[in-house]
Scaffold this motif. Structure first.
Motif, PDB file in Angstrom:
ATOM      1  N   LYS A  31      46.519   6.657  64.685  1.00  0.00           N
ATOM      2  CA  LYS A  31      47.139   5.351  64.515  1.00  0.00           C
ATOM      3  C   LYS A  31      46.054   4.298  64.713  1.00  0.00           C
ATOM      4  O   LYS A  31      45.323   4.321  65.705  1.00  0.00           O
ATOM      5  CB  LYS A  31      48.266   5.144  65.521  1.00  0.00           C
ATOM      6  CG  LYS A  31      49.035   3.843  65.277  1.00  0.00           C
ATOM      7  CD  LYS A  31      48.956   2.914  66.461  1.00  0.00           C
ATOM      8  CE  LYS A  31      49.664   1.602  66.140  1.00  0.00           C
ATOM      9  NZ  LYS A  31      49.736   0.715  67.304  1.00  0.00           N
ATOM     10  N   ARG A  73      52.275  18.019  68.145  1.00  0.00           N
ATOM     11  CA  ARG A  73      51.189  17.368  67.401  1.00  0.00           C
ATOM     12  C   ARG A  73      50.666  16.180  68.191  1.00  0.00           C
ATOM     13  O   ARG A  73      51.452  15.412  68.759  1.00  0.00           O
ATOM     14  CB  ARG A  73      51.696  16.903  66.041  1.00  0.00           C
ATOM     15  CG  ARG A  73      51.973  18.021  65.054  1.00  0.00           C
ATOM     16  CD  ARG A  73      52.780  17.525  63.876  1.00  0.00           C
ATOM     17  NE  ARG A  73      54.177  17.286  64.258  1.00  0.00           N
ATOM     18  CZ  ARG A  73      55.080  16.697  63.486  1.00  0.00           C
ATOM     19  NH1 ARG A  73      54.726  16.240  62.296  1.00  0.00           N
ATOM     20  NH2 ARG A  73      56.320  16.544  63.894  1.00  0.00           N
ATOM     21  N   TYR A  79      48.254  12.717  67.986  1.00  0.00           N
ATOM     22  CA  TYR A  79      47.583  11.731  67.139  1.00  0.00           C
ATOM     23  C   TYR A  79      46.688  10.858  68.020  1.00  0.00           C
ATOM     24  O   TYR A  79      47.106  10.400  69.086  1.00  0.00           O
ATOM     25  CB  TYR A  79      48.597  10.826  66.435  1.00  0.00           C
ATOM     26  CG  TYR A  79      49.745  11.544  65.786  1.00  0.00           C
ATOM     27  CD1 TYR A  79      49.528  12.480  64.776  1.00  0.00           C
ATOM     28  CD2 TYR A  79      51.057  11.302  66.189  1.00  0.00           C
ATOM     29  CE1 TYR A  79      50.594  13.146  64.176  1.00  0.00           C
ATOM     30  CE2 TYR A  79      52.125  11.956  65.589  1.00  0.00           C
ATOM     31  CZ  TYR A  79      51.882  12.881  64.582  1.00  0.00           C
ATOM     32  OH  TYR A  79      52.947  13.530  64.003  1.00  0.00           O
ATOM     33  N   GLN A  88      47.239  12.850  59.278  1.00  0.00           N
ATOM     34  CA  GLN A  88      47.967  11.666  58.832  1.00  0.00           C
ATOM     35  C   GLN A  88      47.432  10.412  59.498  1.00  0.00           C
ATOM     36  O   GLN A  88      46.790  10.477  60.549  1.00  0.00           O
ATOM     37  CB  GLN A  88      49.459  11.836  59.145  1.00  0.00           C
ATOM     38  CG  GLN A  88      50.102  13.013  58.425  1.00  0.00           C
ATOM     39  CD  GLN A  88      51.539  13.218  58.858  1.00  0.00           C
ATOM     40  OE1 GLN A  88      51.815  13.484  60.027  1.00  0.00           O
ATOM     41  NE2 GLN A  88      52.459  13.100  57.915  1.00  0.00           N
ATOM     42  N   GLY A 102      46.227  13.501  63.460  1.00  0.00           N
ATOM     43  CA  GLY A 102      46.154  12.236  62.744  1.00  0.00           C
ATOM     44  C   GLY A 102      45.724  11.118  63.664  1.00  0.00           C
ATOM     45  O   GLY A 102      45.217  11.348  64.769  1.00  0.00           O
ATOM     46  N   GLU A 120      56.363   6.147  56.210  1.00  0.00           N
ATOM     47  CA  GLU A 120      57.164   6.273  57.426  1.00  0.00           C
ATOM     48  C   GLU A 120      57.069   4.967  58.215  1.00  0.00           C
ATOM     49  O   GLU A 120      55.973   4.480  58.495  1.00  0.00           O
ATOM     50  CB  GLU A 120      56.647   7.442  58.270  1.00  0.00           C
ATOM     51  CG  GLU A 120      57.472   7.715  59.506  1.00  0.00           C
ATOM     52  CD  GLU A 120      56.968   8.912  60.302  1.00  0.00           C
ATOM     53  OE1 GLU A 120      57.790   9.750  60.687  1.00  0.00           O
ATOM     54  OE2 GLU A 120      55.736   8.991  60.528  1.00  0.00           O
ATOM     55  N   TRP A 133      48.588   6.251  60.450  1.00  0.00           N
ATOM     56  CA  TRP A 133      49.512   5.124  60.495  1.00  0.00           C
ATOM     57  C   TRP A 133      48.740   3.868  60.848  1.00  0.00           C
ATOM     58  O   TRP A 133      47.770   3.910  61.599  1.00  0.00           O
ATOM     59  CB  TRP A 133      50.596   5.337  61.571  1.00  0.00           C
ATOM     60  CG  TRP A 133      51.538   6.449  61.270  1.00  0.00           C
ATOM     61  CD1 TRP A 133      52.793   6.363  60.706  1.00  0.00           C
ATOM     62  CD2 TRP A 133      51.322   7.843  61.520  1.00  0.00           C
ATOM     63  NE1 TRP A 133      53.350   7.615  60.591  1.00  0.00           N
ATOM     64  CE2 TRP A 133      52.473   8.540  61.080  1.00  0.00           C
ATOM     65  CE3 TRP A 133      50.267   8.572  62.075  1.00  0.00           C
ATOM     66  CZ2 TRP A 133      52.593   9.921  61.180  1.00  0.00           C
ATOM     67  CZ3 TRP A 133      50.374   9.940  62.165  1.00  0.00           C
ATOM     68  CH2 TRP A 133      51.534  10.604  61.724  1.00  0.00           C
ATOM     69  N   GLY A 191      47.487   6.430  53.378  1.00  0.00           N
ATOM     70  CA  GLY A 191      48.065   6.508  54.711  1.00  0.00           C
ATOM     71  C   GLY A 191      49.506   6.990  54.686  1.00  0.00           C
ATOM     72  O   GLY A 191      50.153   7.058  53.640  1.00  0.00           O
ATOM     73  N   THR A 192      50.003   7.305  55.885  1.00  0.00           N
ATOM     74  CA  THR A 192      51.345   7.860  56.040  1.00  0.00           C
ATOM     75  C   THR A 192      52.402   6.795  56.240  1.00  0.00           C
ATOM     76  O   THR A 192      53.546   6.956  55.813  1.00  0.00           O
ATOM     77  CB  THR A 192      51.368   8.817  57.257  1.00  0.00           C
ATOM     78  OG1 THR A 192      50.377   9.822  57.059  1.00  0.00           O
ATOM     79  CG2 THR A 192      52.730   9.472  57.443  1.00  0.00           C
ATOM     80  N   ARG A 230      55.800  15.051  69.184  1.00  0.00           N
ATOM     81  CA  ARG A 230      54.807  14.175  68.579  1.00  0.00           C
ATOM     82  C   ARG A 230      54.246  13.287  69.686  1.00  0.00           C
ATOM     83  O   ARG A 230      54.983  12.535  70.331  1.00  0.00           O
ATOM     84  CB  ARG A 230      55.434  13.330  67.465  1.00  0.00           C
ATOM     85  CG  ARG A 230      56.100  14.161  66.379  1.00  0.00           C
ATOM     86  CD  ARG A 230      56.829  13.292  65.350  1.00  0.00           C
ATOM     87  NE  ARG A 230      55.882  12.555  64.515  1.00  0.00           N
ATOM     88  CZ  ARG A 230      56.262  11.664  63.598  1.00  0.00           C
ATOM     89  NH1 ARG A 230      57.542  11.377  63.420  1.00  0.00           N
ATOM     90  NH2 ARG A 230      55.359  11.046  62.860  1.00  0.00           N
ATOM     91  N   VAL A 232      41.024   7.346  56.375  1.00  0.00           N
ATOM     92  CA  VAL A 232      41.806   8.330  55.619  1.00  0.00           C
ATOM     93  C   VAL A 232      40.882   9.397  55.038  1.00  0.00           C
ATOM     94  O   VAL A 232      41.137  10.601  55.142  1.00  0.00           O
ATOM     95  CB  VAL A 232      42.618   7.655  54.503  1.00  0.00           C
ATOM     96  CG1 VAL A 232      43.238   8.703  53.576  1.00  0.00           C
ATOM     97  CG2 VAL A 232      43.720   6.776  55.094  1.00  0.00           C
TER      98      VAL A 232
END
Length: 292
Positions: free
Chosen positions: A164, A132, A134, A185, A162, A8, A187, A202-203, A101, A177
């Motif tokens: 970042k 969600r 992150y 997830q 997840g 992504e 990023w 990773g995503t 998100r 990870v």
């Protein structure tokens, strides 16, 4: 090379200001329209968006404009702030506007331990409801260092979806990870490392560079997913050229966007001037200046 899941590519969009230093709504709308369909989504009011210099109303406006342009599944709203109260308020604003998100930088400025970060993140998760959340780790800017095991435990405890990673945390990407709860997830903010991010599990990437030049990064994601070595090599060269010209800085990204017809290049936060040699490289990448 076998096919893999496609990464992504989320464009970390800058915040545009007019000649008086106020939000430039028209340029923001035009930039989102230019990105729509060229990236997988956008990351709003993050580091590239100069979030420390924005007030709550401005961040709400930026969230609303991004959601209008891309829809809730393609927008990650950053709600990071130095205080939990402000992050919770920003989270409630984003969810009220339809955000699904949410990204939350760890607290910053005052030193904190893992327990304090966990309390902060738990409050954001609670305020987000079904959205969600992150985590966002950037030790160089926050002073907060959470190793992979610490963060994995924290994520599982408070229900983060997840993380970042920015800065040096990317050097331990595979460890993060592995430490994340099942289904979470990851990023990376290191734009040009997309192939390594994917191969580590990773995503995808949150990419300030793709806010100006999306195609090298989406082409890289496509090539890696298809297992096309030659296409990956060609896209990597293009992505590296963007990094070389823009240097991964907000001022470089805004200079490129100015050349492409989006905004004045002005930052609200103090920043260095973009060197003349870098401006020349940006001009070569961008091509002729659009005629108004």
């Amino acid at each position: 090379m076998p096919e893999s899941a496609r990464a992504e590519v989320l464009a970390a969009v800058p915040t545009f200001f007019d000649a008086d230093g106020e939000l430039d709504r028209d340029t923001t709308v035009a930039h989102h329209a230019a990105l729509a369909g060229r990236v997988d989504g956008v990351f709003v009011s993050g580091t590239t968006g100069e979030f420390p210099a924005l007030d709550r109303a401005e961040r709400r406006t930026l969230t609303e404009l991004a959601l209008d342009a891309h829809g809730p599944d393609r927008v990650v709203v950053h709600v990071g702030a130095a205080g939990t109260r402000e992050s919770v308020a920003l989270t409630r604003d984003a969810v009220a506007l339809g955000g699904r998100r949410i990204a939350a930088l760890t607290p910053y400025y005052l030193p904190v331990d893992a327990a304090a970060v966990a309390r902060h993140m738990a409050a954001v998760v609670d305020a987000a409801g079904p959205a969600r959340v992150y985590g966002y780790l950037f030790t160089e800017r926050t002073g907060v260092a959470l190793d992979p095991a610490e963060f994995g435990e924290l994520a599982a405890h408070v229900g983060l979806a997840g993380v970042k990673l920015s800065g040096a945390a990317n050097e331990r990407l595979a460890e993060y990870v592995a430490a994340l709860p099942a289904g979470a997830q990851l990023w990376s903010g290191a734009d040009t490392t997309l192939p390594a991010v994917v191969r580590a599990g990773g995503t995808g990437i949150v990419s300030g560079l793709s806010a100006a030049f999306p195609e090298p990064f989406t082409a890289l994601a496509d090539a890696v997913a298809a297992g096309d070595t030659e296409a990956e090599r060609a896209a990597q060269v293009r992505a590296d050229a963007v990094l070389d010209a823009l240097a991964g800085t907000v001022e470089g990204i805004k200079a490129a966007l100015r050349h492409l017809g989006h905004g004045t290049g002005a930052l609200r936060m103090p920043s260095p001037d973009v060197p003349a040699a870098a401006l020349d490289r940006i001009a070569r990448l961008a091509g002729p200046v659009p005629v108004a």
